[in-house]
Design a protein around this motif. Structure first.
Motif, PDB file in Angstrom:
ATOM      1  N   LYS A   1       1.257   2.556  -1.367  1.00  0.00           N
ATOM      2  CA  LYS A   1       0.984   3.558  -0.330  1.00  0.00           C
ATOM      3  C   LYS A   1       0.627   4.872  -1.001  1.00  0.00           C
ATOM      4  CE  LYS A   1       4.570   5.020   1.974  1.00  0.00           C
ATOM      5  NZ  LYS A   1       5.718   5.155   2.905  1.00  0.00           N
ATOM      6  N   THR A   2      -0.179   5.686  -0.319  1.00  0.00           N
ATOM      7  CA  THR A   2      -0.535   6.991  -0.865  1.00  0.00           C
ATOM      8  C   THR A   2      -0.479   8.059   0.231  1.00  0.00           C
ATOM      9  OG1 THR A   2      -2.917   6.825  -0.402  1.00  0.00           O
ATOM     10  CG2 THR A   2      -2.138   5.897  -2.489  1.00  0.00           C
ATOM     11  N   HIS A   3      -0.293   9.290  -0.197  1.00  0.00           N
ATOM     12  CA  HIS A   3      -0.429  10.455   0.677  1.00  0.00           C
ATOM     13  C   HIS A   3      -1.206  11.517  -0.092  1.00  0.00           C
ATOM     14  CE1 HIS A   3       0.375  13.816   3.365  1.00  0.00           C
ATOM     15  NE2 HIS A   3       0.755  14.499   2.296  1.00  0.00           N
TER      16      HIS A   3
ATOM     17  N   GLU B   1       1.135  12.092  -3.228  1.00  0.00           N
ATOM     18  CA  GLU B   1       2.270  11.191  -3.430  1.00  0.00           C
ATOM     19  C   GLU B   1       1.781   9.748  -3.514  1.00  0.00           C
ATOM     20  OE1 GLU B   1       5.795  12.114  -1.031  1.00  0.00           O
ATOM     21  OE2 GLU B   1       4.675  13.823  -0.219  1.00  0.00           O
ATOM     22  N   LEU B   2       2.389   9.003  -4.423  1.00  0.00           N
ATOM     23  CA  LEU B   2       2.028   7.600  -4.651  1.00  0.00           C
ATOM     24  C   LEU B   2       3.294   6.759  -4.647  1.00  0.00           C
ATOM     25  CD1 LEU B   2      -0.246   8.215  -7.782  1.00  0.00           C
ATOM     26  CD2 LEU B   2      -1.005   8.182  -5.402  1.00  0.00           C
TER      27      LEU B   2
ATOM     28  N   ASP C   1      -6.081   6.893   1.529  1.00  0.00           N
ATOM     29  CA  ASP C   1      -7.461   6.782   1.064  1.00  0.00           C
ATOM     30  C   ASP C   1      -8.432   6.909   2.232  1.00  0.00           C
ATOM     31  OD1 ASP C   1      -9.574   6.343  -0.678  1.00  0.00           O
ATOM     32  OD2 ASP C   1      -9.513   4.172  -0.412  1.00  0.00           O
TER      33      ASP C   1
ATOM     34  N   LEU D   1      -0.184  -0.543  -6.142  1.00  0.00           N
ATOM     35  CA  LEU D   1      -0.147   0.739  -5.459  1.00  0.00           C
ATOM     36  C   LEU D   1       0.059   0.447  -3.983  1.00  0.00           C
ATOM     37  CD1 LEU D   1      -0.461   3.808  -5.599  1.00  0.00           C
ATOM     38  CD2 LEU D   1      -2.926   3.492  -5.325  1.00  0.00           C
TER      39      LEU D   1
ATOM     40  N   ILE E   1      -6.041   8.175 -10.571  1.00  0.00           N
ATOM     41  CA  ILE E   1      -4.675   7.767 -10.905  1.00  0.00           C
ATOM     42  C   ILE E   1      -4.717   6.965 -12.195  1.00  0.00           C
ATOM     43  CG2 ILE E   1      -2.653   6.464 -10.103  1.00  0.00           C
ATOM     44  CD1 ILE E   1      -3.946   6.855  -7.221  1.00  0.00           C
TER      45      ILE E   1
END
Length: 632
Positions: free
Chosen positions: A33-35, A50-51, A38, A31, A106
Motif C-alpha cells: 500500500k502507498t500514500h 508512506e509505504l 498510485d 509493496l 522507491i
C-alpha cells in the motif's frame, strides 16, 4: 583422471554462468500500500509519503526520492521505519507542493539483499479543490443481473447507469468464449440512464460473459472509457472455458541464474570448504596446523573474495546513487567485508581458526536467502538455516580434506582413525541436512501442488538438490561398507568415491545458490483465512485451477440460510473487482471467469448476506503460483 574431470565440469558451469545474462529476482517482498495512492489526484499537498511492505526492508539515504514533472528533485526529510510497524516506511515533505504531477522513486533492500525498485505517481490539483467534484460514471444495475441464473433465453440486456452514458463497445460471449450477435445499443427514451441491447439469437444453457466499455454523454474524448464485466447464466451454471489452450514452455536453464548467483555459489564453496576442512583437521583428525592446509585456506580466502566482489559490484550498480560511505553502511555490504576480515584473522590465529570460520559461516543466513523474512519464521528459520549450513559444510569440507590432505606416511593413521570418524560425522550431517531441508521447505511454502512446485524455479532447484542428496546417501552407504574392511586398496576406493561425491557436493551448492535468487512463493499456492476467526467459520473455498487464467471459485457454506454472496478480489497497486456469485445449490455458490489474472498474492473478501438480512464478511489471502509475480 577423475579429479581432472571434476574440475572440467566445474569450469564448464562457470563458463555457462558467464554466458547467461544477469537477471534480477522477480519477487523478494511486496509493496502492499502507498500514500498517496498510485495515480491519485489530490486537492491538497501531501505532508508525507508512506509505504507499506509485506516484509520489513532495509533503508538507505535514497530509499525514497520525489521528482516534479520537469524532473527536478524535491528534497525530503529523512526516511524512517515506523517503530510500531517495521513494514511501514515514512518520509515527510518539508514544503507544500504546488499543483502538478509528481513521481516517487522507491529503492529499498529486501531482507535477502535484493534491491526492490518501484515507482508511483500522483497529481496535486489545488485550483479544483473548491469546485464541485464531477460525479464519476458507474453502473447501477443489470438485467439479467450479475450472478443471476435466468429461466429460458433472455431477449435483451439492460444496463442502468447513474447518469446518461454512451456504450462505445459491448460483447456477449458464451462459456466457450464464442461471440453472440447483439444489436446496436439503444437509449431508453423514457430514461436516458437506461441502455438496452437486443440479443440477436437464442441462447443455449450455460454461463455467459458480458464485457462493455462506456463513457458519460459529452465526456472529453481524451478521458478513458470505463470497462466492466458481468456474468449471467441461462438455466444452469457452467464454467467459462478456453479452447485450444497451448501449454507454456519452460526454459531449459533457470531465468534467475546470473552473475550474482554465480557470486553466491563461489562464496558458498569457499566458506563451506574453509569451515568443513578446518573441522576435519582440528576436531576429527586432531592435527596441529599444517603448512599444506594453510596454503589451501589462503587460496579459499581468495575464492571468497572473488565471490563477494562479484556480489558487491552488482549491488553497487543497483544502488548507483549512493555515495561510497552510504554504500558501506548497508549491512549487505559491510557484513561480507566483515566475513573476509574474519577469514583473514582465522589464517593468522590458527588456534582459534575454527571459531573465526564458524562465525563467518553463521553470518550467511542473516544476509543471504529467505530465512530472515518474518513470514518464513524469522529467527527460528535463521537458526535452522545455520544448522543446515554447518551440516553441509562439515560434510563437503570434510570430503575436500580427505581428497587433498593425506600424505603417504599418514595413510595408516587416516585409514584406522580419521576416515571412520569422518564417516560418522558425515552420517550425522546428512541426517541434519535432510531434517532441516524439509523444515525450511515447508516453512517457505506451507501449501503447494505438484504442478506448482515442479513448474517453479525454486521447486526445480529443490528437486535437483534432493536427487543429488539421494545419490550422496547411496555413495555414503557404499563408503561405510568399504570402511569396515579397511585396506590400502580400500583407501584408494574411498578417495575415488570421495571425488565423485565432491562433484555432487559442488552441484548441490550450485542449486543452493539458485535457491537464493529464486522465489519460494512461485512454487506456493493456497487460500489462507486471514484470522483465526475465519478459520473456524463454516466455509470451504476452492479455486479450480488455482493458477492465472480462467478459474472457477466454489464456496460451500455450512448453513443453507444464504441469500446472496459478493466476492471482492484485489491486488496492489489498483486491481479491485467485485462479483456476485451464482447460487447453484442452497449452500453452494460459484463464480467463473478470469478471476486470478496474475501470479502473486491477492486479497479476497467474501461478503455473505443471509435470508434474515444479516451480513458477514470472510477475509482470505490467495497465493497464486508463477515466476512473474505482479507487484512483488
Amino acid at each position: 583422471m577423475l579429479l581432472k574431470k571434476s574440475l572440467n565440469i566445474v569450469m564448464f558451469l562457470f563458463i555457462l554462468h558467464f554466458i547467461i545474462p544477469t537477471t534480477t529476482g522477480y519477487t523478494h517482498s511486496t509493496l502492499e500500500k502507498t500514500h498517496p495512492v498510485d495515480r491519485e489526484k489530490v486537492t491538497e499537498s501531501p505532508s508525507t509519503i508512506e509505504l507499506w511492505f509485506e516484509d520489513p526492508v532495509v533503508l538507505h539515504a535514497d530509499s525514497i526520492t520525489l521528482l516534479a514533472n520537469n524532473g527536478s528533485k524535491i528534497e525530503l526529510n529523512q526516511t524512517n521505519v515506523d517503530a510500531g510497524d517495521k513494514t511501514h516506511i515514512i518520509t515527510s515533505i518539508p514544503e507544500e507542493l504546488p499543483s502538478g504531477k509528481y513521481k516517487v522513486n522507491i529503492n529499498v533492500i529486501a531482507l535477502d539483499g535484493f534491491v526492490i525498485q518501484e515507482k508511483i505517481g500522483f497529481e496535486v490539483i489545488k485550483e479544483k479543490a473548491t469546485q464541485k467534484k464531477e460525479e464519476k460514471l458507474k453502473i447501477v444495475k443489470y438485467s439479467p443481473d450479475d450472478g443471476e441464473i435466468v429461466t429460458g433465453s433472455p431477449q435483451k440486456l439492460n444496463l442502468w447507469f447513474n447518469q446518461p452514458a454512451e456504450i462505445t463497445a459491448i460483447g456477449l460471449f458464451d462459456n466457450l468464449q464464442q461471440p453472440i450477435f447483439l444489436s446496436e445499443p439503444m437509449v431508453n427514451t423514457e430514461d436516458p440512464n437506461h441502455i438496452i441491447v437486443e440479443i440477436g439469437e437464442e441462447l443455449s444453457k450455460g454461463t455467459y460473459q458480458v464485457t462493455w466499455y462506456a463513457h458519460p454523454v459529452g465526456a472529453d474524448i481524451n478521458e478513458p472509457d470505463i470497462l466492466d464485466v458481468f456474468y449471467f447464466a441461462v438455466d444452469e451454471f457452467t464454467p467459462i472455458q478456453q479452447l485450444n489452450k497451448g501449454e507454456p514452455t519452460n526454459p531449459f536453464w533457470f531465468k534467475s541464474a546470473g552473475l550474482k548467483q554465480l557470486g553466491y555459489w563461489v562464496v558458498f564453496i569457499g566458506i563451506s570448504l574453509l569451515f568443513g576442512g578446518t573441522f576435519l583437521v582440528s576436531i576429527i583428525a586432531r592435527q596441529s596446523d599444517s603448512k599444506k592446509w594453510f596454503r589451501i585456506t589462503s587460496i579459499l580466502l581468495l575464492v571468497v573474495i572473488i565471490g563477494e566482489a562479484i556480489i558487491l559490484i552488482l549491488q553497487k550498480q543497483e544502488l548507483e546513487n549512493l555515495s561510497l560511505r552510504q554504500f558501506l553502511s548497508v549491512k549487505f555490504v559491510w557484513i561480507p567485508i566483515l566475513q573476509i576480515v574474519l577469514i583473514t584473522f582465522g589464517l593468522i590465529y590458527s588456534k582459534i581458526r575454527l571459531f573465526f570460520f564458524g562465525v563467518t559461516l553463521l553470518l550467511i543466513p542473516f544476509i543471504t536467502g529467505h530465512a530472515s523474512y518474518p513470514r518464513y519464521g524469522g529467527y527460528l528459520t535463521i537458526l535452522v538455516s545455520a544448522l543446515h549450513l554447518f551440516a553441509a559444510s562439515i560434510w563437503i569440507g570434510g570430503l575436500f580434506g580427505l581428497i587433498t590432505l593425506p600424505k603417504k606416511e599418514e595413510m595408516k593413521e587416516w585409514l584406522n582413525d580419521v576416515i571412520p570418524k569422518y564417516s560418522r560425522w558425515a552420517l550425522i550431517s546428512t541426517t541434519v541436512l535432510i531434517a532441516t531441508g524439509i523444515f525450511m521447505t515447508y516453512s517457505y511454502i506451507p501449501s503447494f501442488s505438484t504442478g506448482s512446485f515442479v513448474k517453479s524455479e525454486w521447486g526445480k532447484a529443490i528437486l535437483i538438490k534432493s536427487v543429488l542428496t539421494l545419490m550422496v546417501i547411496i555413495l555414503g552407504y557404499l563408503q561405510r561398507k568399504t570402511i569396515k574392511r579397511l585396506t590400502s586398496k580400500a583407501f584408494s576406493t574411498i578417495i575415488r568415491r570421495s571425488r565423485v561425491e565432491m562433484i555432487y557436493g559442488l552441484l548441490i551448492l550450485l542449486f543452493a545458490s539458485l535457491l537464493v535468487v529464486s522465489t519460494p512463493s512461485a512454487a506456493e499456492q493456497g487460500v489462507y483465512p486471514i484470522s483465526k476467526q475465519d478459520q473456524d467459520r463454516e466455509l470451504n473455498v476452492n479455486f479450480s485451477p488455482l493458477y492465472p487464467g480462467l478459474n472457477v471459485l466454489t464456496m460451500e457454506f455450512g448453513t443453507k440460510d444464504i441469500e446472496k454472496v459478493e466476492v471482492t478480489l484485489s491486488m496492489p497497486p489498483n486491481y479491485n473487482v467485485t462479483y456476485n456469485a451464482f447460487k447453484v445449490k442452497d449452500n453452494v455458490f460459484k463464480i467463473t471467469g478470469n478471476l486470478l489474472h496474475a501470479a502473486g498474492t491477492m486479497a479476497m473478501q467474501v461478503k455473505v448476506i443471509e435470508t434474515n438480512g444479516e451480513a458477514e464478511v470472510f477475509d482470505y489471502r490467495i497465493v497464486i503460483p508463477g515466476e512473474m509475480r505482479l507487484n512483488e
